[in-house]
Write a protein that holds these residues in place. Structure first.
Motif, PDB file in Angstrom:
ATOM      1  N   PRO A 146      -1.946  11.621  -1.596  1.00 10.24           N
ATOM      2  CA  PRO A 146      -1.999   9.943  -0.773  1.00 10.24           C
ATOM      3  C   PRO A 146      -0.999   9.737  -0.154  1.00 10.24           C
ATOM      4  O   PRO A 146       0.040   9.847  -0.691  1.00 10.24           O
ATOM      5  CB  PRO A 146      -2.095   9.547  -3.127  1.00 10.24           C
ATOM      6  CG  PRO A 146      -1.948  10.133  -3.578  1.00 10.24           C
ATOM      7  CD  PRO A 146      -1.617  12.177  -2.475  1.00 10.24           C
ATOM      8  N   GLY A 147      -1.313   8.892   1.542  1.00 11.10           N
ATOM      9  CA  GLY A 147      -1.098   8.645   2.100  1.00 11.10           C
ATOM     10  C   GLY A 147      -0.248   9.123   2.773  1.00 11.10           C
ATOM     11  O   GLY A 147       0.769   9.074   4.007  1.00 11.10           O
ATOM     12  N   SER A 196       0.838  -0.855  -0.069  1.00  9.05           N
ATOM     13  CA  SER A 196      -0.051   0.060  -0.118  1.00  9.05           C
ATOM     14  C   SER A 196       0.812   0.948   0.250  1.00  9.05           C
ATOM     15  O   SER A 196       0.412   2.675  -0.118  1.00  9.05           O
ATOM     16  CB  SER A 196      -1.007   0.002   0.992  1.00  9.05           C
ATOM     17  OG  SER A 196      -0.147  -0.218   2.537  1.00  9.05           O
ATOM     18  N   ASN A 253       0.421   4.394  -2.379  1.00 15.60           N
ATOM     19  CA  ASN A 253       0.442   5.554  -1.869  1.00 15.60           C
ATOM     20  C   ASN A 253       1.605   6.502  -2.659  1.00 15.60           C
ATOM     21  O   ASN A 253       1.319   7.720  -3.104  1.00 15.60           O
ATOM     22  CB  ASN A 253       0.600   5.458  -0.905  1.00 15.60           C
ATOM     23  CG  ASN A 253      -0.839   5.156  -0.137  1.00 15.60           C
ATOM     24  OD1 ASN A 253      -2.017   5.725  -0.722  1.00 15.60           O
ATOM     25  ND2 ASN A 253      -0.706   4.601   0.805  1.00 15.60           N
TER      26      ASN A 253
END
Length: 227
Positions: A115-116, A84, A88
């Motif tokens: 993102p992330g 993940s 990200n």
């Protein structure tokens, strides 16, 4: 805990470590951002091991995209949630190029949209990269703030708001690092080592561990008796 005691805690932490620094290794704002994203639910040691390989190969958004997700994953695969995190970071790099000219944004609202990047990551970057008086709350800070009584709360967001409210501005930039390092090396999750804590006398934890462990006795090997 009253404010007078909180101030004594801050003074003691400052005396113990006047210039605290993050233990993540980085040489640019982008490297710092990537390192903090990778550090979620992972140790700084494991992240540094990965970035020592990663950053010489790719330390800009475009370079990371050119490296590709497969090579990136191979480099960080010993870090928790690596799949993940790869997704990200790739999306994060795309956003930086598309919306921020490849640069790390300097405001919290833009950072947290990447993102992330969550509350903690954005706060760390604002504090470390841009020297803003934010207090990021990770598992260590959350534990120490609650255990000591400095800032109690059921969520990291509540603890962060309380810590920023209770911590005078001259101490605010360093408070994040002091609490992290205290939680990492002394106020440990399973068993705090209160006997060597610089703020033990101000801490309101009721189950203090004030007895240091006894030194392990070395086992003497008996030499065989010669005839």
């Amino acid at each position: 805990m009253n404010q007078e005691k909180r101030l004594e805690i801050l003074k003691a932490l400052q005396a113990d470590n006047p210039t605290p620094k993050t233990e993540l290794e980085y040489h640019s704002n982008f490297e710092l951002l990537i390192a903090v994203v990778l550090s979620a639910q992972a140790t700084d040691k494991s992240v540094n091991e990965a970035t020592r390989v990663l950053f010489p190969l790719a330390n800009t958004p475009q370079a990371v995209l050119d490296l590709g997700p497969e090579k990136f994953t191979d480099i960080i695969k010993h870090i928790g949630l690596y799949r993940s995190k790869t997704k990200n970071v790739m999306k994060l790099c795309e956003d930086l190029i598309e919306h921020h000219n490849g640069q790390v944004p300097t405001d919290f609202d833009s950072l947290i949209k990447l993102p992330g990047v969550g509350q903690k990551t954005a706060s760390v970057v604002m504090n470390v990269a841009f020297e803003k008086p934010t207090i990021a709350v990770d598992t260590h800070v959350f534990r120490v703030a609650n255990r000591t009584g400095y800032a109690k709360g059921k969520t990291p967001e509540i603890v962060q708001k309380k810590m920023e409210r209770y911590t005078p501005l001259p101490y605010r930039a360093d408070a994040h690092h002091w609490f992290i390092l205290l939680g990492r090396y002394i106020c440990k999750a399973r068993k705090p080592e209160c006997w060597k804590c610089p703020i033990e006398q101000y801490c309101e934890y009721k189950e203090k561990n004030l007895e240091p462990p006894e030194p392990k006795k070395s086992k003497k090997r008996l030499l065989p008796i010669e005839d």
